[in-house]
Design a protein around this motif. Structure first.
Motif, PDB file in Angstrom:
ATOM      1  N   GLY A 168       0.816  -1.199   0.000  1.00  0.00           N
ATOM      2  CA  GLY A 168       0.000   0.000   0.000  1.00  0.00           C
ATOM      3  C   GLY A 168       0.855   1.257   0.000  1.00  0.00           C
ATOM      4  O   GLY A 168       2.051   1.221   0.280  1.00  0.00           O
ATOM      5  N   LEU A 169       0.237   2.375  -0.309  1.00  0.00           N
ATOM      6  CA  LEU A 169       0.940   3.645  -0.347  1.00  0.00           C
ATOM      7  C   LEU A 169       0.921   4.316   1.023  1.00  0.00           C
ATOM      8  O   LEU A 169      -0.120   4.377   1.673  1.00  0.00           O
ATOM      9  CB  LEU A 169       0.288   4.570  -1.385  1.00  0.00           C
ATOM     10  N   ARG A 170       2.091   4.785   1.450  1.00  0.00           N
ATOM     11  CA  ARG A 170       2.228   5.547   2.691  1.00  0.00           C
ATOM     12  C   ARG A 170       1.548   4.870   3.884  1.00  0.00           C
ATOM     13  O   ARG A 170       0.660   5.417   4.523  1.00  0.00           O
ATOM     14  CB  ARG A 170       1.663   6.954   2.504  1.00  0.00           C
ATOM     15  N   GLY A 171       1.958   3.653   4.146  1.00  0.00           N
ATOM     16  CA  GLY A 171       1.489   2.951   5.330  1.00  0.00           C
ATOM     17  C   GLY A 171       0.139   2.285   5.202  1.00  0.00           C
ATOM     18  O   GLY A 171      -0.339   1.657   6.149  1.00  0.00           O
ATOM     19  N   ARG A 172      -0.499   2.394   4.054  1.00  0.00           N
ATOM     20  CA  ARG A 172      -1.784   1.737   3.880  1.00  0.00           C
ATOM     21  C   ARG A 172      -1.571   0.233   3.716  1.00  0.00           C
ATOM     22  O   ARG A 172      -0.502  -0.214   3.297  1.00  0.00           O
ATOM     23  CB  ARG A 172      -2.501   2.300   2.656  1.00  0.00           C
ATOM     24  N   PRO A 173      -2.582  -0.570   4.026  1.00  0.00           N
ATOM     25  CA  PRO A 173      -2.421  -2.024   3.931  1.00  0.00           C
ATOM     26  C   PRO A 173      -2.194  -2.465   2.492  1.00  0.00           C
ATOM     27  O   PRO A 173      -2.667  -1.810   1.545  1.00  0.00           O
ATOM     28  CB  PRO A 173      -3.756  -2.564   4.469  1.00  0.00           C
ATOM     29  N   PRO A 174      -1.482  -3.566   2.303  1.00  0.00           N
ATOM     30  CA  PRO A 174      -1.235  -4.066   0.939  1.00  0.00           C
ATOM     31  C   PRO A 174      -2.540  -4.487   0.261  1.00  0.00           C
ATOM     32  O   PRO A 174      -3.516  -4.838   0.915  1.00  0.00           O
ATOM     33  CB  PRO A 174      -0.304  -5.260   1.153  1.00  0.00           C
ATOM     34  N   LYS A 175      -2.515  -4.443  -1.065  1.00  0.00           N
ATOM     35  CA  LYS A 175      -3.686  -4.812  -1.859  1.00  0.00           C
ATOM     36  C   LYS A 175      -3.405  -6.135  -2.564  1.00  0.00           C
ATOM     37  O   LYS A 175      -2.371  -6.289  -3.218  1.00  0.00           O
ATOM     38  CB  LYS A 175      -3.994  -3.722  -2.878  1.00  0.00           C
ATOM     39  N   GLU A 176      -4.311  -7.077  -2.426  1.00  0.00           N
ATOM     40  CA  GLU A 176      -4.158  -8.371  -3.096  1.00  0.00           C
ATOM     41  C   GLU A 176      -5.023  -8.401  -4.353  1.00  0.00           C
ATOM     42  O   GLU A 176      -6.200  -8.043  -4.332  1.00  0.00           O
ATOM     43  CB  GLU A 176      -4.556  -9.508  -2.151  1.00  0.00           C
ATOM     44  N   ILE A 177      -4.390  -8.829  -5.444  1.00  0.00           N
ATOM     45  CA  ILE A 177      -5.065  -8.849  -6.742  1.00  0.00           C
ATOM     46  C   ILE A 177      -4.988 -10.250  -7.326  1.00  0.00           C
ATOM     47  O   ILE A 177      -3.908 -10.856  -7.396  1.00  0.00           O
ATOM     48  CB  ILE A 177      -4.424  -7.836  -7.704  1.00  0.00           C
ATOM     49  N   SER A 178      -6.118 -10.759  -7.744  1.00  0.00           N
ATOM     50  CA  SER A 178      -6.177 -12.077  -8.366  1.00  0.00           C
ATOM     51  C   SER A 178      -5.690 -11.988  -9.811  1.00  0.00           C
ATOM     52  O   SER A 178      -6.123 -11.118 -10.575  1.00  0.00           O
ATOM     53  CB  SER A 178      -7.613 -12.606  -8.338  1.00  0.00           C
ATOM     54  N   LYS A 185       7.275   7.915  -6.370  1.00  0.00           N
ATOM     55  CA  LYS A 185       6.237   8.309  -5.428  1.00  0.00           C
ATOM     56  C   LYS A 185       5.645   7.101  -4.712  1.00  0.00           C
ATOM     57  O   LYS A 185       4.892   7.241  -3.772  1.00  0.00           O
ATOM     58  CB  LYS A 185       5.129   9.055  -6.178  1.00  0.00           C
ATOM     59  N   VAL A 186       5.966   5.886  -5.209  1.00  0.00           N
ATOM     60  CA  VAL A 186       5.431   4.679  -4.608  1.00  0.00           C
ATOM     61  C   VAL A 186       6.244   4.325  -3.379  1.00  0.00           C
ATOM     62  O   VAL A 186       7.469   4.256  -3.441  1.00  0.00           O
ATOM     63  CB  VAL A 186       5.471   3.505  -5.612  1.00  0.00           C
ATOM     64  N   GLN A 187       5.598   4.102  -2.269  1.00  0.00           N
ATOM     65  CA  GLN A 187       6.288   3.777  -1.029  1.00  0.00           C
ATOM     66  C   GLN A 187       6.333   2.272  -0.839  1.00  0.00           C
ATOM     67  O   GLN A 187       5.450   1.542  -1.268  1.00  0.00           O
ATOM     68  CB  GLN A 187       5.552   4.423   0.154  1.00  0.00           C
ATOM     69  N   GLY A 188       7.363   1.792  -0.155  1.00  0.00           N
ATOM     70  CA  GLY A 188       7.435   0.363   0.136  1.00  0.00           C
ATOM     71  C   GLY A 188       8.663  -0.253  -0.470  1.00  0.00           C
ATOM     72  O   GLY A 188       9.326   0.339  -1.317  1.00  0.00           O
TER      73      GLY A 188
END
Length: 441
Positions: free
Chosen positions: A276-286, A409-412
């Protein structure tokens, strides 16, 4: 030795490519150098911002000059875009004598057709004879040497919007270059990836670019139909971005690394996790859902392609089927989906048919450079060989100058931190993915 150095400039929606080439003693294309820069200021094949386009052209030209050792002055430029139109026109001339028809007479006939009136705001780009008719006898491909009192011909005429053409010309001139000729991109791509048997048997050349999908249909060695569809690879990226609610660089990398044109080719439990961006939870994509988005849009593009093939009247006559090229042709399983939609044999067209075997040529033998290779072929066929001093040519490949990375700009730690496939939950950490995104910008 007698040779000619020609430069092709492919101004695309996603990239601007410059190729410097000449013919070797065996008639094969020898790449002396190339440059490739991200395209800015182009949308769906048309210039939207001249200053940004000029900067992209200059960057690509400088890279090609560094690699080739050649100062680039003149270029053959490709043109596409949704403003491109084509139509058929028949014309007839009464001959004042019955002497043999000469090549000059045929060329004058073609030049006369370039002066016919077209719709306001449009300009003729190409006039291509399809067949000649002498005294009512049709089906003549080359009338030179024949006699008759009347000479007629069916022409395929391609036009472009005058303002769009001028914007390309201005961009090239502001980059310090001389525009030698403007060539419709699908005609250039066809030259690079098709051979004589393809032209004779009949084939639909489909160049899937970033902003447009360009079509050229040939049958019995004659161009029968051209079209430009205002849909390309970028619209697929936009669909992924909206459907998965992610940013554009993530959507682009998802498409390139894990995308497929057939959703059925992916397992139900294949999942990609995006930080995720800036501390947001990760996103899972099928992966299956990802490919479902891609397949839906690709089917839309191919339905438009099929419509143009049917409109040409040659749907049942194309023994060579469909040849896909351009960046969009690299999408996994796209040839299988094309066969399903069109019910025609399909292959991927690589521009290596006319290239000489050398290290410089290897990076260019890729569908994304099909238009660029076709442009230099167009120029080499048009120009007469001249004496070139060998010492002006750098034979060795010059290493690419590394570009300064930009901050993302992508964090992580990475774009895709893990991919789980099947029951084994295989984990693949792609730690360099962020650097790839940064390099692409």
């Amino acid at each position: 030795m007698k040779t000619n150095i020609v430069v092709g400039l492919d101004i695309g929606t996603t990239k601007i490519a410059v190729i410097v080439a000449r013919k070797n003693e065996y008639g094969k294309i020898e790449i002396l150098g190339h440059g490739n820069a991200p395209s800015a200021g182009i949308m769906r094949g048309s210039v939207m911002n001249i200053d940004k386009t000029v900067e992209s052209i200059k960057t690509s030209v400088e890279e090609a000059e560094l690699r080739s050792g050649i100062k680039i002055k003149e270029v053959y430029v490709g043109i596409a875009g949704q403003h491109i139109k084509s139509f058929q026109r028949r014309s007839e001339q009464i001959r004042t004598n019955e002497e043999e028809i000469t090549q000059v007479e045929v060329e004058d006939f073609v030049e006369l057709m370039k002066k016919i009136q077209v719709e306001p705001g449009e300009k003729i780009l190409h006039v291509i004879p399809q067949e000649f008719i002498i005294d009512g006898i049709s089906g003549i491909k080359n009338p030179v040497g024949m006699s008759g009192s009347t000479l007629a011909a069916n022409f395929h005429i391609i036009t472009g919007q005058t303002s769009a053409i001028k914007n390309i010309m201005r961009s090239v001139e502001k980059a310090g270059l001389v525009l030698k000729d403007l060539i419709l991109e699908p005609l250039a791509s066809a030259s690079a990836v098709l051979d004589d048997k393809d032209y004779l048997a009949g084939v639909a050349l489909v160049d899937i670019g970033g902003g447009t999908t360009d079509i050229a249909i040939y049958h019995e060695d004659v161009l029968r139909h051209t079209a430009v569809i205002a849909l390309g690879g970028n619209i697929i990226t936009e669909d992924i971005q909206g459907g998965c609610v992610i940013i554009e660089p993530q959507a682009k990398k998802l498409k390139e690394k894990f995308g497929s044109a057939l959703a059925s080719e992916n397992k139900e439990d294949a999942i990609i996790s995006i930080p995720g961006l800036r501390g947001r939870p990760p996103k899972e994509i099928s992966l299956k859902n990802l490919s479902g988005i891609i397949q839906a849009r690709m089917e839309d593009i191919l339905e438009n392609v099929l419509y143009e093939i049917k409109a040409s009247g040659y749907e049942k006559k194309l023994i060579g089927g469909v040849v896909l090229t351009g960046g969009g042709s690299l999408l996994r399983h796209v040839s299988q989906l094309t066969e399903f939609v069109t019910h025609m044999d399909t292959r991927i067209g690589y521009p290596n048919e006319h290239l000489a075997s050398s290290e410089n040529n290897e990076p260019i033998a890729n569908p994304i450079f099909a238009t660029g290779v076709g442009l230099v072929m167009w120029g080499l066929d048009k120009e007469m060989p001249v004496e070139i001093e060998e010492e002006t040519i750098v034979e060795e490949t010059i290493e690419e100058t590394p570009r300064k990375p930009k901050k993302s700009k992508v964090q992580g730690p990475s774009l895709f931190s893990k991919i789980s496939l099947g029951f084994g939950k295989i984990t693949d950490v792609l730690g360099d993915f962020m650097n790839e995104i940064e390099d692409d910008k």
